[in-house]
Every structure is written in structure tokens, then in C-alpha cells.
Design a protein around this motif. Structure first.
Motif, PDB file in Angstrom:
ATOM      1  N   HIS A  69      39.755 -28.684  28.935  1.00  0.00           N
ATOM      2  CA  HIS A  69      38.501 -28.086  28.463  1.00  0.00           C
ATOM      3  C   HIS A  69      37.476 -29.180  28.168  1.00  0.00           C
ATOM      4  CE1 HIS A  69      36.456 -24.543  26.668  1.00  0.00           C
ATOM      5  NE2 HIS A  69      35.767 -25.518  26.072  1.00  0.00           N
ATOM      6  N   PRO A  70      36.247 -29.064  28.695  1.00  0.00           N
ATOM      7  CA  PRO A  70      35.219 -30.091  28.468  1.00  0.00           C
ATOM      8  C   PRO A  70      34.941 -30.310  26.981  1.00  0.00           C
ATOM      9  CG  PRO A  70      34.507 -28.524  30.164  1.00  0.00           C
ATOM     10  CD  PRO A  70      35.743 -27.955  29.540  1.00  0.00           C
ATOM     11  N   GLY A  71      35.132 -31.544  26.538  1.00  0.00           N
ATOM     12  CA  GLY A  71      35.033 -31.843  25.114  1.00  0.00           C
ATOM     13  C   GLY A  71      33.671 -31.626  24.503  1.00  0.00           C
ATOM     14  N   ASP A  72      32.597 -31.869  25.283  1.00  0.00           N
ATOM     15  CA  ASP A  72      31.254 -31.728  24.721  1.00  0.00           C
ATOM     16  C   ASP A  72      30.980 -30.296  24.253  1.00  0.00           C
ATOM     17  OD1 ASP A  72      30.693 -34.377  25.115  1.00  0.00           O
ATOM     18  OD2 ASP A  72      29.458 -34.071  26.908  1.00  0.00           O
ATOM     19  N   THR A  73      31.609 -29.313  24.892  1.00  0.00           N
ATOM     20  CA  THR A  73      31.384 -27.924  24.474  1.00  0.00           C
ATOM     21  C   THR A  73      31.986 -27.652  23.104  1.00  0.00           C
ATOM     22  OG1 THR A  73      33.412 -26.999  25.455  1.00  0.00           O
ATOM     23  CG2 THR A  73      31.503 -27.243  26.899  1.00  0.00           C
ATOM     24  N   LEU A  74      32.922 -28.484  22.703  1.00  0.00           N
ATOM     25  CA  LEU A  74      33.632 -28.303  21.437  1.00  0.00           C
ATOM     26  C   LEU A  74      33.049 -29.132  20.302  1.00  0.00           C
ATOM     27  CD1 LEU A  74      37.166 -28.609  23.045  1.00  0.00           C
ATOM     28  CD2 LEU A  74      36.053 -26.479  22.397  1.00  0.00           C
ATOM     29  N   THR A  75      32.344 -30.209  20.658  1.00  0.00           N
ATOM     30  CA  THR A  75      31.815 -31.117  19.638  1.00  0.00           C
ATOM     31  C   THR A  75      30.317 -30.961  19.418  1.00  0.00           C
ATOM     32  OG1 THR A  75      31.522 -32.881  21.279  1.00  0.00           O
ATOM     33  CG2 THR A  75      33.616 -32.823  20.091  1.00  0.00           C
ATOM     34  N   GLN A  76      29.628 -30.266  20.324  1.00  0.00           N
ATOM     35  CA  GLN A  76      28.198 -30.029  20.162  1.00  0.00           C
ATOM     36  C   GLN A  76      27.973 -28.747  19.352  1.00  0.00           C
ATOM     37  OE1 GLN A  76      26.610 -30.043  24.152  1.00  0.00           O
ATOM     38  NE2 GLN A  76      26.856 -32.261  24.369  1.00  0.00           N
ATOM     39  N   PRO A  77      26.909 -28.699  18.553  1.00  0.00           N
ATOM     40  CA  PRO A  77      26.722 -27.577  17.623  1.00  0.00           C
ATOM     41  C   PRO A  77      26.150 -26.326  18.280  1.00  0.00           C
ATOM     42  CG  PRO A  77      24.927 -29.136  17.394  1.00  0.00           C
ATOM     43  CD  PRO A  77      25.908 -29.768  18.347  1.00  0.00           C
TER      44      PRO A  77
END
Length: 231
Positions: free
Chosen positions: A157-165
Motif C-alpha cells: 500500500h502506498p505509504g503517502d496515502t497513510l501519512t498525509q492528512p
């Protein structure tokens, strides 16, 4: 006729709804499973949190869907919840299946103490959250065959989708919504959801299965979605 837009959670694509779709179509409704950018057949495409929000909005507008029931499972409750407000009067109901609820300015990894482990896993795996191993699906009402399908079909799963608000443009509490708690996963909805049920009139329903009901109880999940749409 209702148009169901189905969005699975982390690691999964539109394929995860294969056994749910027939029950909804048999009832005479349009059904539109969606693969979010960077997952399944779209693996390798870069994605951030707002990319996933736009994926949902674009599908609804490109197909000119009306009377839309947006269904978000697990992680995808965050982008689906944001998209629900942005499609305006096209929305009939938001349904979250064991889903995360978006909070303005908060990322998926901020939602609980487990977020630290998720962030560490992303950092250790080239910016992706690796899929669970077979043992991680234990206790969720799944057969060995169903677990094998999940493991085989999951993609990082692409990490930026999980760490961006998340960025909410309206009041989530004002939307017509149903939250479906999967009892083997958790006997009670998260505190944020409980507050929405208590204070905003969100409907709360339960399903006696685990976190991946599209695999463990697909026919019952279809019935639950039809019931939510009929409210």
C-alpha cells in the motif's frame, strides 16, 4: 436505482468485492467497484491521500452517477469520507464498513497507537505498507481458502496515502451515514464513530464476522449494504 461505489481498504483493489457485487446487481442497482491508485492492477502509480479522494470523486462524476451510496472499507473510509462531501447532492448515503473516519488535518497513522508501527513499516519498506501474512488474518471468520485469496491478491500500500492528512471541506457529521461494525474485529465502534452515532444521528449496524466481510460473509454484507441504502 441506487449506484453503489465500493472501495476496499489497504492492499486491496476492486477485485475484493467480486462476491458482493452479484447480490447488489440482483436487487436492481448499479455497482461500481473501484481500485484506488497504486493498488492491485494500478500498482506502481504514485498516490497520496488526496489522490485517493480524487479517485472516488472522478469515478462518480465521469460516470455521472446519481443516488450514490459510497462504501468505504477499513482504510478507505478516510478518502471515501472526504469524497462524500465533495460529490454534493449526488450522495444518497455514506457507508463505512469497519472503516476509519476522516478527521481534518489527521492522517491514517495518527488515528491510534498502532500508527507508529505502520509508519515504521512504511519507512522500512521503501515507502510502502507491506501486506499482512496469512497468520495476521486469524480470528476474523475467514476460511483457509479465503485467507489464501487475500494473501495472493494483496499488494503493498502506498505509504503517502497513510501519512498525509485528510482535508474535510464540510461537516462529516451532517452527511447521511451508516457505520457497520464487524463484531469479530471489534465489539464496539471507535470512539469517534460512537460520538457521530450519538450526536449526529449516524445509523449504526453490526455484522457478526471479522474485518474482511466481503470475503467471510459476502452475501450478508450485500444485504447489509442494501438495508443501509434503503434508510
Amino acid at each position: 436505482m441506487t449506484d453503489f461505489v465500493l472501495v476496499a481498504g489497504a492492499w486491496l483493489g476492486a477485485w475484493a468485492w467480486d462476491e458482493v457485487v452479484p447480490g447488489l446487481r440482483a436487487a436492481g442497482h448499479g455497482v461500481h467497484p473501484l481500485t484506488l491508485t497504486g493498488l492491485a492492477e494500478r500498482r506502481g502509480e504514485p498516490a497520496g491521500q488526496q489522490t485517493h479522494v480524487q479517485d472516488v470523486v472522478d469515478l462518480v462524476t465521469a460516470r455521472d452517477l446519481r443516488e450514490v451510496v459510497l462504501v468505504g472499507h477499513s482504510y478507505s473510509g478516510i478518502p471515501v469520507g472526504q469524497a462524500a462531501d465533495r460529490i454534493g447532492d449526488r450522495l444518497a448515503r455514506l457507508v463505512l464498513v469497519g472503516g476509519n473516519v476522516p478527521v481534518d488535518g489527521q492522517a491514517f497513522v495518527d488515528a491510534g497507537p498502532w500508527g507508529v508501527a505502520v509508519a515504521e513499516a512504511i519507512g522500512a519498506n521503501d515507502g510502502f505498507w507491506p501486506p499482512p501474512a496469512a497468520a495476521d488474518f486469524a480470528g476474523q471468520g475467514l476460511t483457509g481458502e479465503q485467507i489464501a485469496r487475500l494473501v495472493a491478491g494483496s499488494t503493498p500500500h502506498p505509504g503517502d496515502t497513510l501519512t498525509q492528512p485528510a482535508a474535510l471541506t464540510g461537516r462529516l457529521a451532517a452527511l447521511p451515514a451508516t457505520y457497520l461494525t464487524c463484531l469479530l474485529d471489534s465489539p464496539e465502534p471507535p470512539p469517534a464513530v460512537a460520538a457521530l452515532v450519538r450526536d449526529a444521528g449516524w445509523h449504526h449496524a453490526t455484522l457478526d464476522t471479522g474485518h474482511w466481510p466481503m470475503f467471510s460473509r459476502p452475501a450478508d454484507l450485500a444485504e447489509a449494504l442494501l438495508a443501509a441504502a434503503a434508510r
